[in-house]
Design a protein around this motif. Structure first.
Motif, PDB file in Angstrom:
ATOM      1  N   THR A  92       0.835  -1.207   0.000  1.00 13.75           N
ATOM      2  CA  THR A  92       0.000   0.000   0.000  1.00 13.75           C
ATOM      3  C   THR A  92       0.866   1.251   0.000  1.00 13.75           C
ATOM      4  OG1 THR A  92      -1.686  -1.208   1.260  1.00 13.75           O
ATOM      5  CG2 THR A  92      -1.882   1.190   1.192  1.00 13.75           C
ATOM      6  N   PHE A  93       1.937   1.241   0.774  1.00 12.48           N
ATOM      7  CA  PHE A  93       2.859   2.388   0.808  1.00 12.48           C
ATOM      8  C   PHE A  93       3.507   2.594  -0.559  1.00 12.48           C
ATOM      9  CE2 PHE A  93       7.165   4.067   1.499  1.00 12.48           C
ATOM     10  CZ  PHE A  93       6.851   5.289   2.090  1.00 12.48           C
ATOM     11  N   ASN A  94       3.956   1.514  -1.193  1.00  9.60           N
ATOM     12  CA  ASN A  94       4.556   1.620  -2.533  1.00  9.60           C
ATOM     13  C   ASN A  94       3.569   2.230  -3.525  1.00  9.60           C
ATOM     14  OD1 ASN A  94       6.850   0.379  -1.543  1.00  9.60           O
ATOM     15  ND2 ASN A  94       6.307  -1.648  -2.315  1.00  9.60           N
ATOM     16  N   LEU A 235       4.100  -4.724 -13.472  1.00  5.18           N
ATOM     17  CA  LEU A 235       4.500  -6.088 -13.796  1.00  5.18           C
ATOM     18  C   LEU A 235       5.720  -6.101 -14.718  1.00  5.18           C
ATOM     19  CD1 LEU A 235       3.817  -9.157 -13.665  1.00  5.18           C
ATOM     20  CD2 LEU A 235       2.413  -8.804 -15.715  1.00  5.18           C
ATOM     21  N   ILE A 236       5.800  -5.125 -15.626  1.00  6.95           N
ATOM     22  CA  ILE A 236       6.907  -5.076 -16.587  1.00  6.95           C
ATOM     23  C   ILE A 236       8.196  -4.583 -15.923  1.00  6.95           C
ATOM     24  CG2 ILE A 236       7.738  -3.909 -18.671  1.00  6.95           C
ATOM     25  CD1 ILE A 236       4.824  -3.834 -19.622  1.00  6.95           C
ATOM     26  N   TYR A 237       8.076  -3.543 -15.081  1.00  7.67           N
ATOM     27  CA  TYR A 237       9.280  -2.848 -14.613  1.00  7.67           C
ATOM     28  C   TYR A 237       9.731  -3.229 -13.205  1.00  7.67           C
ATOM     29  CZ  TYR A 237       8.541   0.109 -18.677  1.00  7.67           C
ATOM     30  OH  TYR A 237       8.379   0.559 -19.967  1.00  7.67           O
ATOM     31  N   LEU A 238       8.856  -3.803 -12.381  1.00  6.27           N
ATOM     32  CA  LEU A 238       9.222  -4.108 -11.002  1.00  6.27           C
ATOM     33  C   LEU A 238       9.457  -5.611 -10.842  1.00  6.27           C
ATOM     34  CD1 LEU A 238       6.688  -1.826  -9.090  1.00  6.27           C
ATOM     35  CD2 LEU A 238       9.030  -1.305  -9.773  1.00  6.27           C
ATOM     36  N   THR A 239      10.638  -5.958 -10.377  1.00  5.79           N
ATOM     37  CA  THR A 239      10.961  -7.378 -10.180  1.00  5.79           C
ATOM     38  C   THR A 239      11.171  -7.728  -8.715  1.00  5.79           C
ATOM     39  OG1 THR A 239      13.308  -6.883 -10.545  1.00  5.79           O
ATOM     40  CG2 THR A 239      12.017  -7.563 -12.464  1.00  5.79           C
ATOM     41  N   ASP A 240      11.480  -6.742  -7.903  1.00  2.00           N
ATOM     42  CA  ASP A 240      11.750  -6.991  -6.486  1.00  2.00           C
ATOM     43  C   ASP A 240      10.434  -7.117  -5.730  1.00  2.00           C
ATOM     44  OD1 ASP A 240      13.423  -7.459  -4.453  1.00  2.00           O
ATOM     45  OD2 ASP A 240      14.262  -5.451  -4.308  1.00  2.00           O
ATOM     46  N   GLU A 241      10.346  -8.103  -4.851  1.00  2.00           N
ATOM     47  CA  GLU A 241       9.112  -8.324  -4.087  1.00  2.00           C
ATOM     48  C   GLU A 241       8.790  -7.149  -3.176  1.00  2.00           C
ATOM     49  OE1 GLU A 241       7.233 -11.550  -0.893  1.00  2.00           O
ATOM     50  OE2 GLU A 241       9.096 -12.012  -1.969  1.00  2.00           O
ATOM     51  N   SER A 242       9.802  -6.483  -2.649  1.00  2.00           N
ATOM     52  CA  SER A 242       9.580  -5.368  -1.731  1.00  2.00           C
ATOM     53  C   SER A 242       9.061  -4.119  -2.444  1.00  2.00           C
ATOM     54  CB  SER A 242      10.878  -5.020  -1.007  1.00  2.00           C
ATOM     55  OG  SER A 242      11.867  -4.596  -1.937  1.00  2.00           O
ATOM     56  N   LYS A 243       9.058  -4.123  -3.786  1.00  2.00           N
ATOM     57  CA  LYS A 243       8.594  -2.953  -4.541  1.00  2.00           C
ATOM     58  C   LYS A 243       7.260  -3.191  -5.241  1.00  2.00           C
ATOM     59  CE  LYS A 243      13.266  -1.265  -5.251  1.00  2.00           C
ATOM     60  NZ  LYS A 243      14.376  -1.044  -6.187  1.00  2.00           N
ATOM     61  N   ARG A 244       6.596  -4.282  -4.935  1.00  2.00           N
ATOM     62  CA  ARG A 244       5.322  -4.579  -5.570  1.00  2.00           C
ATOM     63  C   ARG A 244       4.245  -3.562  -5.177  1.00  2.00           C
ATOM     64  NH1 ARG A 244       4.999 -11.084  -4.307  1.00  2.00           N
ATOM     65  NH2 ARG A 244       6.577 -11.748  -5.805  1.00  2.00           N
ATOM     66  N   THR A 245       3.289  -3.385  -6.080  1.00  2.00           N
ATOM     67  CA  THR A 245       2.119  -2.565  -5.794  1.00  2.00           C
ATOM     68  C   THR A 245       0.953  -3.472  -5.395  1.00  2.00           C
ATOM     69  OG1 THR A 245       1.438  -2.636  -8.113  1.00  2.00           O
ATOM     70  CG2 THR A 245       2.865  -0.813  -7.438  1.00  2.00           C
ATOM     71  N   LEU A 246      -0.168  -2.854  -5.015  1.00  2.00           N
ATOM     72  CA  LEU A 246      -1.327  -3.645  -4.582  1.00  2.00           C
ATOM     73  C   LEU A 246      -1.868  -4.524  -5.703  1.00  2.00           C
ATOM     74  CD1 LEU A 246      -3.389  -1.231  -2.312  1.00  2.00           C
ATOM     75  CD2 LEU A 246      -2.393  -3.425  -1.681  1.00  2.00           C
TER      76      LEU A 246
END
Length: 299
Positions: A92-94, A235-246
């Protein structure tokens, strides 16, 4: 003498009867319209009611047939259970960080560009505006690969920058909406400000921006909902689990390795993700509708 007196009375009663008939027909038409709209709204809301009902059920009750629309008892613990399965506060913060900077970039860039198209004179202005509108016909799939190559060369993959920076370069549809609203504002206000010594930038900032609150809210609501619910770009640009969106988190929640899909927890997490959009829309509904109406006043 009696016939002379009866004629005005009969005319008056006829007019009264016609007025009553018109009033009845208007009432019937209004009632029928409300009934049709209510029925349509209920049909559209059926998936939402099902989602809310499923989020309050036990796992074994989800697949019952015929389905239970009102679970008894309601399983309110499904919400904390769902939100502790994955780190939803972090997601949620991301999402909030991305939405915040995208909102600022979209409102600033689109407002300045639409002000230029609506108020400033320059050679080829209308041609450039038509060219801008033509970009709306380009599907995202056409520009997806070139953008990915560009952001990869810049070293922005697995950062929030590819999700935020493009919003600072305007959006053709939002520029069009704001331009239409700017053109509906009388030019006398601008001329009076110039006489008082206002520069072009200060006219935009102090005169026109406060008057464009409805269209600003409209663009803000559109931008918030599109960014908050965006799935493909993260989905295309974020690979790190800590940077996922909702939106990404819900996808991984649905596809996580389990003995069987836990739809009751998935629906609880989905309601959590959808709630900010619903709150925002109902809070800004009046201004939002006003902005949509006034963007087509003059063009």
């Amino acid at each position: 003498m009696n016939s002379v007196m009866e004629t005005p009375l009969s005319d008056r009663s006829r007019k009264t009867g016609l007025r009553l008939k018109r009033k009845r027909s208007r009432t019937l038409a209004m009632t029928a319209s409300y009934l049709v709209l209510t029925a349509g709204a209920l049909i559209i809301l059926i998936p939402f009611f099902w989602m809310l009902s499923t989020s309050l059920k036990e796992k074994v009750d989800v697949y019952k047939f015929p389905p239970e629309w009102i679970p008894s008892p309601a399983q309110w613990h499904n919400f904390p259970d769902a939100l502790t399965t994955f780190p939803f506060p972090l997601y949620t913060f991301n999402t909030a960080i991305i939405v915040f900077f995208v909102l600022i970039g979209t409102l600033l860039s689109c407002s300045l560009a639409s002000f230029g198209f609506a108020r400033l004179s320059a050679p080829g202005r209308d041609f450039i505006f038509m060219l801008l509108l033509a970009t709306m016909m380009l599907p995202y799939a056409v520009t997806m690969v070139p953008l990915y190559i560009l952001f990869n060369k810049l070293g922005w993959i697995n950062t929030f920058l590819p999700l935020i920076v493009p919003s600072w370069f305007g959006n053709a549809f939002y520029i069009f909406l704001m331009r239409q609203f700017f053109m509906s504002i009388p030019r006398e206000l601008e001329e009076s400000a110039r006489i008082d010594g206002c520069s072009t930038f200060m006219i935009w900032l102090r005169i026109l921006v406060p008057l464009t609150r409805p269209v600003m809210v409209t663009v803000g609501v559109f931008t918030f909902m599109a960014t908050w619910n965006d799935f493909m770009t993260p989905l295309i640009y974020l690979t790190d689990e800590s940077k996922r969106t909702l939106a990404l988190a819900l996808s991984y929640f649905q596809g996580s390795a389990r003995s069987s899909p836990e739809l009751h927890l998935l629906m609880a997490a989905t309601i959590y993700a959808v709630a900010p959009c619903l709150i925002l829309y109902f809070t800004c509904q009046r201004i939002f509708v006003k902005g949509i109406v006034f963007t087509g006043v003059k063009g």
